[in-house]
Design a protein around this motif. Sequence first.
Motif, mmCIF file in Angstrom:
data_model
loop_
_atom_site.group_PDB
_atom_site.id
_atom_site.type_symbol
_atom_site.label_atom_id
_atom_site.label_comp_id
_atom_site.label_asym_id
_atom_site.label_seq_id
_atom_site.Cartn_x
_atom_site.Cartn_y
_atom_site.Cartn_z
ATOM 1 N N ASP A 79 0.802 -1.229 0.000
ATOM 2 C CA ASP A 79 0.000 0.000 0.000
ATOM 3 C C ASP A 79 0.829 1.270 0.000
ATOM 4 O O ASP A 79 0.269 2.371 -0.016
ATOM 5 C CB ASP A 79 -0.937 0.004 1.221
ATOM 6 N N LYS A 80 2.119 1.160 0.019
ATOM 7 C CA LYS A 80 2.984 2.349 0.051
ATOM 8 C C LYS A 80 3.141 2.907 -1.368
ATOM 9 O O LYS A 80 3.088 2.170 -2.347
ATOM 10 C CB LYS A 80 4.349 2.008 0.642
ATOM 11 N N PRO A 81 3.324 4.244 -1.482
ATOM 12 C CA PRO A 81 3.400 4.859 -2.815
ATOM 13 C C PRO A 81 4.645 4.440 -3.582
ATOM 14 O O PRO A 81 5.749 4.432 -3.041
ATOM 15 C CB PRO A 81 3.416 6.359 -2.507
ATOM 16 N N SER A 117 0.379 2.645 -5.847
ATOM 17 C CA SER A 117 1.063 1.920 -4.785
ATOM 18 C C SER A 117 1.911 0.830 -5.418
ATOM 19 O O SER A 117 1.792 0.539 -6.616
ATOM 20 C CB SER A 117 0.045 1.312 -3.820
#
Length: 221
Positions: free
Chosen positions: A19-21, A32
């Motif tokens: 879920d991190k960019p 993500s």
Amino acid sequence: MEPATIPAAVAHAAWEFADKPAVAEPGGPRLSYGELHERVVTVARALIAEGVAAGDRVAIWSPNTHHWVLGALGALHAGATLVPVSTRFTGHEALDVISRSGARALIVAGPFLGTDRLAALRAADDGKRDAAGPGLGRIRLIVQVPIEADPAGAAGEGTLGWGELLERAAAVPASAASERAAAVSPGDVSDILFTSGTTGRSKGAMTAHRQSLAVARSCPR
């Protein structure tokens, strides 16, 4: 164990940082790592559907947008080798690199602010195939990337638009793309970067997956 190929590294990042960019383009999408991996697999499926085989060279002559990232990683996921082409090149310079690399597919920016890279390539190619190698003769697939600021950047004759390319992914299951990615080995060539040619004709420097990842890991975090 750390991933040993670029496709494996992208898949690992999607698992570890889901879920991190990963990609943030001004005026464009924010993806993500999980979304990036999903789109990369889609591009790989589409390229496979269009005949890109493992070991084929895929050239990209386009600005640094999310299309470039997806096209590059998608090509590598399909087992192909990436040939980046500088956006500063003229049509003749780009043709030289694309021709000598043996590229079978080309991802190129659509018309923008009076500049049509594909038209420049074709103009450079006219009448020069016999004198300067195969030119564009090896290219089996041309994909035009839309330039977001120019709605007129649609695909031209004999090419696929980016959206049209993605639609072709439906013909190839994700499992086929995964098999291609899994078959890539650390010693396979990931990219061919052409030198500046300031003291002579530019040369294509080949880099293996293990080398590209080693460079990335050596960068400060």
